[in-house]
Design a protein around this motif. Structure first.
Motif, PDB file in Angstrom:
ATOM      1  N   UNK A   1      51.001  13.118  78.715  1.00  0.00           N
ATOM      2  CA  UNK A   1      51.505  11.889  79.346  1.00  0.00           C
ATOM      3  C   UNK A   1      52.646  11.335  78.483  1.00  0.00           C
ATOM      4  N   UNK A   2      53.785  12.014  78.465  1.00  0.00           N
ATOM      5  CA  UNK A   2      54.836  11.714  77.476  1.00  0.00           C
ATOM      6  C   UNK A   2      55.505  10.348  77.624  1.00  0.00           C
ATOM      7  N   UNK A   3      55.337   9.694  78.753  1.00  0.00           N
ATOM      8  CA  UNK A   3      55.983   8.392  78.950  1.00  0.00           C
ATOM      9  C   UNK A   3      55.028   7.223  78.727  1.00  0.00           C
ATOM     10  N   UNK A   4      53.909   7.480  78.087  1.00  0.00           N
ATOM     11  CA  UNK A   4      52.889   6.450  77.903  1.00  0.00           C
ATOM     12  C   UNK A   4      53.322   5.361  76.936  1.00  0.00           C
ATOM     13  N   UNK A   5      52.788   4.162  77.174  1.00  0.00           N
ATOM     14  CA  UNK A   5      52.847   3.092  76.192  1.00  0.00           C
ATOM     15  C   UNK A   5      51.569   3.134  75.366  1.00  0.00           C
ATOM     16  N   UNK A   6      51.594   2.509  74.174  1.00  0.00           N
ATOM     17  CA  UNK A   6      50.424   2.482  73.307  1.00  0.00           C
ATOM     18  C   UNK A   6      49.922   1.061  73.118  1.00  0.00           C
ATOM     19  N   UNK A   7      48.592   0.961  73.079  1.00  0.00           N
ATOM     20  CA  UNK A   7      47.919  -0.305  72.803  1.00  0.00           C
ATOM     21  C   UNK A   7      46.911  -0.064  71.693  1.00  0.00           C
ATOM     22  N   UNK A   8      46.938  -0.916  70.673  1.00  0.00           N
ATOM     23  CA  UNK A   8      46.104  -0.685  69.497  1.00  0.00           C
ATOM     24  C   UNK A   8      45.735  -2.003  68.838  1.00  0.00           C
ATOM     25  N   UNK A   9      44.687  -1.975  68.032  1.00  0.00           N
ATOM     26  CA  UNK A   9      44.280  -3.178  67.308  1.00  0.00           C
ATOM     27  C   UNK A   9      45.266  -3.469  66.181  1.00  0.00           C
ATOM     28  N   UNK A  10      45.675  -2.417  65.458  1.00  0.00           N
ATOM     29  CA  UNK A  10      46.580  -2.617  64.328  1.00  0.00           C
ATOM     30  C   UNK A  10      47.529  -1.439  64.188  1.00  0.00           C
ATOM     31  N   UNK A  11      48.798  -1.756  64.030  1.00  0.00           N
ATOM     32  CA  UNK A  11      49.839  -0.746  63.857  1.00  0.00           C
ATOM     33  C   UNK A  11      50.705  -1.136  62.669  1.00  0.00           C
ATOM     34  N   UNK A  12      51.010  -0.162  61.841  1.00  0.00           N
ATOM     35  CA  UNK A  12      51.921  -0.367  60.717  1.00  0.00           C
ATOM     36  C   UNK A  12      53.153   0.487  60.942  1.00  0.00           C
ATOM     37  N   UNK A  13      54.303  -0.161  61.097  1.00  0.00           N
ATOM     38  CA  UNK A  13      55.542   0.557  61.374  1.00  0.00           C
ATOM     39  C   UNK A  13      55.809   1.596  60.282  1.00  0.00           C
ATOM     40  N   UNK A  14      56.008   2.846  60.719  1.00  0.00           N
ATOM     41  CA  UNK A  14      56.281   3.923  59.771  1.00  0.00           C
ATOM     42  C   UNK A  14      55.041   4.526  59.150  1.00  0.00           C
ATOM     43  N   UNK A  15      53.864   4.026  59.521  1.00  0.00           N
ATOM     44  CA  UNK A  15      52.638   4.520  58.916  1.00  0.00           C
ATOM     45  C   UNK A  15      52.244   5.910  59.359  1.00  0.00           C
ATOM     46  N   UNK A  16      52.657   6.292  60.573  1.00  0.00           N
ATOM     47  CA  UNK A  16      52.260   7.607  61.074  1.00  0.00           C
ATOM     48  C   UNK A  16      53.459   8.499  61.403  1.00  0.00           C
ATOM     49  N   UNK A  17      54.621   7.900  61.678  1.00  0.00           N
ATOM     50  CA  UNK A  17      55.822   8.649  62.049  1.00  0.00           C
ATOM     51  C   UNK A  17      55.533   9.579  63.234  1.00  0.00           C
ATOM     52  N   UNK A  18      56.518  10.323  63.665  1.00  0.00           N
ATOM     53  CA  UNK A  18      56.316  11.254  64.764  1.00  0.00           C
ATOM     54  C   UNK A  18      56.563  10.617  66.128  1.00  0.00           C
TER      55      UNK A  18
END
Length: 350
Positions: free
Chosen positions: A27-44
């Protein structure tokens, strides 16, 4: 159909992120919803997509944010705003994100990876007072999903979800190449010990035991808190925390790989198998379920270390490396994606 993918944490790379990336490929056009995100924490590729977080994100330096804010997890999750254009939500839960408020008209699919993102036994006294409320909320939230898949029979039994479909996770199998017999010198020089999931006392017990046997011990994983526990020893080497490909380099000539992490899927043990080496793991239900051959189980550190060491000494040089390799590749990426395509009622997008 506009799709969203929800996951508890996008703070750093762990075993769950690779699975999310495989689903994002579908599902390449998906949006993401999460409790906590750190910019640059996972990359990719995930961070190239829109990401919506809860109000806890601004407090999130690391995973401790979940433990510190355990008592308000229901509020944080229910407050995540789902865009009104979303028609389909794929929830990959580690125990909390499935409590999202979802409109009735939204198609929803729940894949439960884990239930213990937060070790509730480690909570402070005040936080523990809220455990009945939080646990009741997350259990009731399961009833909102007509289709539920789960990562293991062990977790299915723990959560009492008899109708859930078990879909085994996977790991980066391509990062664990196999050295063919004609290219291997069959000299096994060390024991490889991962620090993930080890307490300080467990680490000292294992290392002191192996050093008493005059074994070389190579240590991989986060090691800052372990380096000062024991005096310097020429037979104890710390290699740092590295990717799977580097781990594989240490695996090929190991007598055995010691992995005591408490994960929803024994990916490091399967990585050991993929390089043709046996694994020593905790005696957990999920490990017993998936590691049907090639593994040695430890329940009691006081009694079992001598036993598993003896088992490894008797077999490490003669173990059938090809058999272990086949076991390591059993739960591969292609199988995971094909089962997810079917579960999510989805034809792969071109």
């Amino acid at each position: 159909m506009k799709t969203a993918i929800a996951i508890d944490s996008l703070l750093f790379r762990d075993e769950s992120i690779f699975l999310v990336e495989l689903i994002l490929n579908l599902f390449p056009n998906s949006e993401f919803y999460t409790i906590a995100h750190k910019q640059g924490g996972i990359l990719g590729t995930i961070e190239t997509r829109p990401i919506v977080s809860s109000y806890l994100a601004h407090r999130a330096k690391d995973a401790s944010v979940f433990k510190k804010n355990f008592w308000i997890m229901p509020s944080a999750v229910k407050g995540i705003p789902l865009h009104p254009s979303i028609e389909k939500v794929i929830v990959i839960s580690r125990g909390y994100i499935h409590g999202l408020n979802l409109p009735e008209n939204v198609s929803r699919y729940l894949y439960i990876l884990d239930w213990n993102l937060i070790e509730q036994g480690e909570l402070g006294a005040i936080q523990k007072m809220f455990a009945p409320y939080v646990n009741d909320w997350r259990e009731r939230a399961l009833t909102k999903y007509p289709k539920i898949a789960i990562s293991s029979e062990a977790l299915k039994e723990e959560l009492d979800l008899p109708n859930a479909e078990v879909i085994a996770p996977t790991y980066r199998t391509e990062e664990y190449p196999f050295v063919k017999d004609e290219d291997h010198n069959f000299v096994f020089t060390h024991h490889l010990l991962y620090t993930h999931g080890l307490s300080k006392e467990e680490f000292k017990s294992i290392v002191n035991f192996l050093l008493s046997k005059n074994e070389m011990v190579r240590v991989l994983g986060p090691d800052a808190e372990f380096k000062t526990l024991l005096p310097a020893n020429e037979k104890l080497e710390f290699g740092g925390d590295h990717c799977e490909a580097t781990s594989a380099m240490y695996s090929h000539q190991a007598k055995a790989i010691w992995d005591f992490s408490k994960q929803f899927f024994p990916s490091k043990a399967f990585g050991a198998f993929s390089t043709g080496r046996p694994a020593i793991v905790r005696d957990l239900k999920v490990n017993r379920e998936y590691l049907t051959q090639g593994a040695h189980f430890v329940k009691d550190f006081g009694q079992d270390l001598e036993r598993v060491y003896g088992e490894v000494e008797a077999s490490y040089a003669t173990v059938d490396r090809r058999v272990l390799r086949r076991l390591g590749l059993k739960w591969n990426e292609r199988l995971f994606k094909s089962r997810m395509v079917k579960f999510l009622d989805r034809v792969v997008e071109s």
